[in-house]
Design a protein around this motif. Structure first.
Motif, PDB file in Angstrom:
ATOM      1  N   GLN A   1       0.825  -1.207   0.000  1.00 43.83           N
ATOM      2  CA  GLN A   1       0.000   0.000   0.000  1.00 43.83           C
ATOM      3  C   GLN A   1       0.860   1.259   0.000  1.00 43.83           C
ATOM      4  N   ALA A   2       1.871   1.300   0.848  1.00 44.82           N
ATOM      5  CA  ALA A   2       2.752   2.468   0.907  1.00 44.82           C
ATOM      6  C   ALA A   2       3.516   2.617  -0.403  1.00 44.82           C
TER       7      ALA A   2
ATOM      8  N   ARG B   1      -0.207  10.188   4.070  1.00 41.68           N
ATOM      9  CA  ARG B   1      -0.346  10.374   5.518  1.00 41.68           C
ATOM     10  C   ARG B   1      -0.983   9.132   6.137  1.00 41.68           C
ATOM     11  N   GLY B   2      -1.978   8.590   5.474  1.00 43.88           N
ATOM     12  CA  GLY B   2      -2.652   7.404   5.988  1.00 43.88           C
ATOM     13  C   GLY B   2      -1.801   6.154   5.891  1.00 43.88           C
ATOM     14  N   TYR B   3      -1.169   5.935   4.749  1.00 46.04           N
ATOM     15  CA  TYR B   3      -0.397   4.707   4.563  1.00 46.04           C
ATOM     16  C   TYR B   3       0.899   4.699   5.364  1.00 46.04           C
ATOM     17  N   PHE B   4       1.497   5.864   5.560  1.00 50.72           N
ATOM     18  CA  PHE B   4       2.719   5.926   6.359  1.00 50.72           C
ATOM     19  C   PHE B   4       2.431   6.196   7.834  1.00 50.72           C
ATOM     20  N   ARG B   5       1.189   6.532   8.144  1.00 50.48           N
ATOM     21  CA  ARG B   5       0.783   6.822   9.528  1.00 50.48           C
ATOM     22  C   ARG B   5       1.679   7.893  10.153  1.00 50.48           C
ATOM     23  N   GLY B   6       1.866   8.960   9.389  1.00 43.73           N
ATOM     24  CA  GLY B   6       2.720  10.056   9.837  1.00 43.73           C
ATOM     25  C   GLY B   6       2.263  11.359   9.217  1.00 43.73           C
ATOM     26  N   ASP B   7       3.163  12.321   9.176  1.00 41.20           N
ATOM     27  CA  ASP B   7       2.860  13.642   8.642  1.00 41.20           C
ATOM     28  C   ASP B   7       3.396  13.788   7.231  1.00 41.20           C
TER      29      ASP B   7
END
Length: 149
Positions: free
Chosen positions: A42-43, A116-122
């Motif tokens: 996904q990422a 942002r969602g796939y990496f769970r970051g900014d």
């Protein structure tokens, strides 16, 4: 890229190659620097699409739209409390003066929100006067892992 690994994962270098196909004739103006990283499917897919969008925009409006501009892509993994942290930077230099778009198109929203969602970051897409910049700051565990040197 993903089919070669049964849709499980992809190396960041392969992701970069796939995402930059739109600027294949200008690859000598794109510098890349960073360690080997493996991303989950996904990422990898989201970053490939984002890189394609960034490269297309750089060709139309940014650093790759003239004869002298360049793009620097840098990433690193550093140890932080809670595990490895991934930093990624796309930075255009030497292009025409840029300014933030007056409206956010599909590409900009996709770049910032999906990653942002796939990496769970900014994620940040900004437009300093001399360049366009895109950054990811995220825990690596959410998207992949570093591969030994």
């Amino acid at each position: 890229m993903l089919t070669a690994s049964s849709w499980q994962e992809a190396g960041l270098h392969e992701v970069l190659d796939a995402g930059l196909t739109a600027v294949a004739g200008q690859r000598d103006r794109i510098k890349m620097e960073g360690p080997r990283i493996r991303l989950n499917s996904q990422a990898a897919l989201a970053l490939t699409l984002a890189l394609h969008e960034l490269a297309t925009n750089a060709t139309k409006y940014g650093a790759l739209s003239n004869e002298t501009g360049t793009v620097m892509i840098q990433w690193q993994v550093r140890d932080e409390e809670g595990g490895p942290h991934f930093s990624f930077l796309w930075q255009e230099q030497g292009g025409p003066p840029v300014s933030a778009p007056t409206r956010r198109g599909f590409g900009s929203r996709m770049i910032e929100r999906s990653l942002r969602g796939y990496f769970r970051g900014d994620t940040t897409l900004s437009y300093p006067v001399s360049s366009a910049e895109f950054r990811i700051e995220a825990p690596l565990a959410g998207a992949g892992e570093a591969i030994g040197a």
